[in-house]
Design an enzyme around this catalytic site. Structure first.
Site, PDB file in Angstrom:
ATOM      1  N   LYS A  29       0.843  -1.201   0.000  1.00 48.94           N
ATOM      2  CA  LYS A  29       0.000   0.000   0.000  1.00 48.94           C
ATOM      3  C   LYS A  29       0.879   1.252   0.000  1.00 48.94           C
ATOM      4  O   LYS A  29       2.099   1.172   0.219  1.00 48.94           O
ATOM      5  CB  LYS A  29      -0.924  -0.041   1.217  1.00 48.94           C
ATOM      6  CG  LYS A  29      -1.879  -1.255   1.228  1.00 48.94           C
ATOM      7  CD  LYS A  29      -2.751  -1.248   2.477  1.00 48.94           C
ATOM      8  CE  LYS A  29      -3.622  -2.489   2.575  1.00 48.94           C
ATOM      9  NZ  LYS A  29      -4.451  -2.504   3.799  1.00 48.94           N
ATOM     10  N   TYR A  69     -12.084  -3.329  -2.928  1.00 45.93           N
ATOM     11  CA  TYR A  69     -12.598  -3.413  -1.551  1.00 45.93           C
ATOM     12  C   TYR A  69     -14.124  -3.461  -1.499  1.00 45.93           C
ATOM     13  O   TYR A  69     -14.716  -3.050  -0.502  1.00 45.93           O
ATOM     14  CB  TYR A  69     -12.064  -2.240  -0.733  1.00 45.93           C
ATOM     15  CG  TYR A  69     -10.627  -2.428  -0.259  1.00 45.93           C
ATOM     16  CD1 TYR A  69     -10.265  -3.540   0.512  1.00 45.93           C
ATOM     17  CD2 TYR A  69      -9.636  -1.492  -0.569  1.00 45.93           C
ATOM     18  CE1 TYR A  69      -8.957  -3.715   0.952  1.00 45.93           C
ATOM     19  CE2 TYR A  69      -8.318  -1.665  -0.128  1.00 45.93           C
ATOM     20  CZ  TYR A  69      -7.993  -2.771   0.631  1.00 45.93           C
ATOM     21  OH  TYR A  69      -6.699  -2.954   1.067  1.00 45.93           O
ATOM     22  N   PHE A  77     -15.116   3.071   7.536  1.00 45.26           N
ATOM     23  CA  PHE A  77     -13.795   3.509   7.080  1.00 45.26           C
ATOM     24  C   PHE A  77     -13.600   3.372   5.565  1.00 45.26           C
ATOM     25  O   PHE A  77     -12.521   3.641   5.055  1.00 45.26           O
ATOM     26  CB  PHE A  77     -12.690   2.739   7.826  1.00 45.26           C
ATOM     27  CG  PHE A  77     -12.800   1.231   7.705  1.00 45.26           C
ATOM     28  CD1 PHE A  77     -12.298   0.572   6.588  1.00 45.26           C
ATOM     29  CD2 PHE A  77     -13.419   0.481   8.695  1.00 45.26           C
ATOM     30  CE1 PHE A  77     -12.396  -0.808   6.458  1.00 45.26           C
ATOM     31  CE2 PHE A  77     -13.520  -0.916   8.576  1.00 45.26           C
ATOM     32  CZ  PHE A  77     -13.008  -1.554   7.459  1.00 45.26           C
ATOM     33  N   ARG A 105      -0.756 -14.853   3.706  1.00 45.23           N
ATOM     34  CA  ARG A 105      -1.564 -14.267   4.792  1.00 45.23           C
ATOM     35  C   ARG A 105      -0.832 -14.428   6.127  1.00 45.23           C
ATOM     36  O   ARG A 105      -0.828 -13.524   6.953  1.00 45.23           O
ATOM     37  CB  ARG A 105      -2.945 -14.933   4.862  1.00 45.23           C
ATOM     38  CG  ARG A 105      -3.897 -14.536   3.751  1.00 45.23           C
ATOM     39  CD  ARG A 105      -4.310 -13.089   3.777  1.00 45.23           C
ATOM     40  NE  ARG A 105      -5.190 -12.745   4.885  1.00 45.23           N
ATOM     41  CZ  ARG A 105      -5.860 -11.596   4.979  1.00 45.23           C
ATOM     42  NH1 ARG A 105      -5.775 -10.681   4.020  1.00 45.23           N
ATOM     43  NH2 ARG A 105      -6.607 -11.347   6.019  1.00 45.23           N
ATOM     44  N   THR A 111      -4.753  -8.256  10.481  1.00 45.07           N
ATOM     45  CA  THR A 111      -5.089  -6.946   9.911  1.00 45.07           C
ATOM     46  C   THR A 111      -4.627  -5.794  10.806  1.00 45.07           C
ATOM     47  O   THR A 111      -4.063  -4.816  10.325  1.00 45.07           O
ATOM     48  CB  THR A 111      -6.624  -6.857   9.705  1.00 45.07           C
ATOM     49  OG1 THR A 111      -7.040  -7.981   8.944  1.00 45.07           O
ATOM     50  CG2 THR A 111      -7.009  -5.581   8.983  1.00 45.07           C
ATOM     51  N   ARG A 122       3.223  -6.982   8.949  1.00 50.74           N
ATOM     52  CA  ARG A 122       2.468  -5.968   9.694  1.00 50.74           C
ATOM     53  C   ARG A 122       2.948  -5.871  11.142  1.00 50.74           C
ATOM     54  O   ARG A 122       3.000  -4.777  11.717  1.00 50.74           O
ATOM     55  CB  ARG A 122       0.974  -6.288   9.639  1.00 50.74           C
ATOM     56  CG  ARG A 122       0.356  -6.006   8.259  1.00 50.74           C
ATOM     57  CD  ARG A 122      -0.976  -6.677   8.120  1.00 50.74           C
ATOM     58  NE  ARG A 122      -1.731  -6.229   6.950  1.00 50.74           N
ATOM     59  CZ  ARG A 122      -2.867  -6.769   6.556  1.00 50.74           C
ATOM     60  NH1 ARG A 122      -3.389  -7.790   7.214  1.00 50.74           N
ATOM     61  NH2 ARG A 122      -3.513  -6.297   5.498  1.00 50.74           N
ATOM     62  N   ASN A 132      -1.455  -0.350   7.460  1.00 52.37           N
ATOM     63  CA  ASN A 132      -0.885  -1.678   7.741  1.00 52.37           C
ATOM     64  C   ASN A 132      -0.073  -2.244   6.576  1.00 52.37           C
ATOM     65  O   ASN A 132       0.102  -3.447   6.450  1.00 52.37           O
ATOM     66  CB  ASN A 132      -1.961  -2.644   8.252  1.00 52.37           C
ATOM     67  CG  ASN A 132      -3.036  -2.911   7.206  1.00 52.37           C
ATOM     68  OD1 ASN A 132      -2.974  -2.387   6.096  1.00 52.37           O
ATOM     69  ND2 ASN A 132      -4.010  -3.737   7.543  1.00 52.37           N
ATOM     70  N   HIS A 135      -1.438  -5.589   1.448  1.00 56.69           N
ATOM     71  CA  HIS A 135      -2.652  -6.387   1.223  1.00 56.69           C
ATOM     72  C   HIS A 135      -2.248  -7.724   0.627  1.00 56.69           C
ATOM     73  O   HIS A 135      -1.327  -7.774  -0.181  1.00 56.69           O
ATOM     74  CB  HIS A 135      -3.597  -5.678   0.240  1.00 56.69           C
ATOM     75  CG  HIS A 135      -4.652  -6.599  -0.289  1.00 56.69           C
ATOM     76  ND1 HIS A 135      -5.833  -6.835   0.376  1.00 56.69           N
ATOM     77  CD2 HIS A 135      -4.679  -7.408  -1.393  1.00 56.69           C
ATOM     78  CE1 HIS A 135      -6.556  -7.723  -0.304  1.00 56.69           C
ATOM     79  NE2 HIS A 135      -5.868  -8.087  -1.376  1.00 56.69           N
ATOM     80  N   GLU A 146      -9.047 -10.811  -7.663  1.00 60.26           N
ATOM     81  CA  GLU A 146      -8.157  -9.652  -7.544  1.00 60.26           C
ATOM     82  C   GLU A 146      -7.091  -9.642  -8.643  1.00 60.26           C
ATOM     83  O   GLU A 146      -6.757  -8.580  -9.184  1.00 60.26           O
ATOM     84  CB  GLU A 146      -7.527  -9.630  -6.150  1.00 60.26           C
ATOM     85  CG  GLU A 146      -8.575  -9.319  -5.075  1.00 60.26           C
ATOM     86  CD  GLU A 146      -8.102  -9.573  -3.646  1.00 60.26           C
ATOM     87  OE1 GLU A 146      -6.919  -9.911  -3.436  1.00 60.26           O
ATOM     88  OE2 GLU A 146      -8.932  -9.437  -2.715  1.00 60.26           O
TER      89      GLU A 146
END
Ligand code: ADP
Length: 169
Positions: A29, A69, A77, A105, A111, A122, A132, A135, A146
């Site tokens: 990100k 998303y 948010f 993951r 998260t 993270r 964070n 993704h 995706e």
């Protein structure tokens, strides 16, 4: 010499492509890119043994961020999240290998950086849930969705890393 199960390269690659060609979508990100974490994050995925099949730096459109998303549309948010992602740059990638969806993951951690374990991306680099860093797809079906959303098929590079026979049995 190679272990006996690697009797021929041909049978090895057939087996590899059947069992180990799972793919996942990963995006560093804007906070991760601005903080200069791209190299270290890519190194962690390479170190684990996964191979990269696509990579681009992109300033995502609002449409792309909202589709990505879409499951979070009703969250309070959501607007901030879309504004943040579209501020760019985002380092969008596709990674490949056995169990890559679940394993990445695990490598990125929970998260919320408050509960992500030290040693995870993270957990090591993040403080706030809205910053964070990274993704990664949470299931094989969201990975497929995706990857198709962020990349054209012709941007996914098919290659046979020579290290595979030392990573997979
Ligand atoms: P993950 O990214 O781990 O798959 P989610 O899909 O639940 O998690 O959320 C997507 C992203 O939205 C998170 O990575 C985080 O940046 C942001 N987010 C999630 N929950 C919150 C929250 N309570 N407040 C602010 N941002 C959030």
């Amino acid at each position: 010499s190679l272990p006996c199960c690697h009797s021929t390269r041909r049978s090895y690659f057939l087996r590899w492509s059947m069992h180990c060609s799972e793919r996942t979508f990963v995006a560093i990100k804007p906070d991760g890119v601005h903080r200069g974490l791209m190299g270290r994050i890519i190194a962690r995925l390479e170190d684990k043994g996964y191979s990269i099949v696509a990579l681009k730096l992109i300033k995502p459109s609002k449409t792309l961020a909202e589709s990505h998303y879409e499951a979070l549309q009703s969250k309070p948010f959501f607007a901030d999240l879309v504004a943040f992602i579209t501020s760019g740059p985002v380092c969008a990638m596709v990674w490949e290998g056995k169990d890559v969806v679940a394993q990445v993951r695990k490598l990125i951690g929970n998260t919320d950086p408050l509960t992500s374990a030290p040693g995870t991306i993270r957990g090591d680099f993040g403080v706030d849930i809205g910053r964070n860093i990274i993704h990664a797809s949470d299931s094989i079906s969201s990975a497929k969705r995706e990857i198709e959303l962020w990349f054209h098929t012709q941007d996914l590079i098919e290659w046979n890393p020579t290290l595979h026979e030392w990573i997979y049995e």
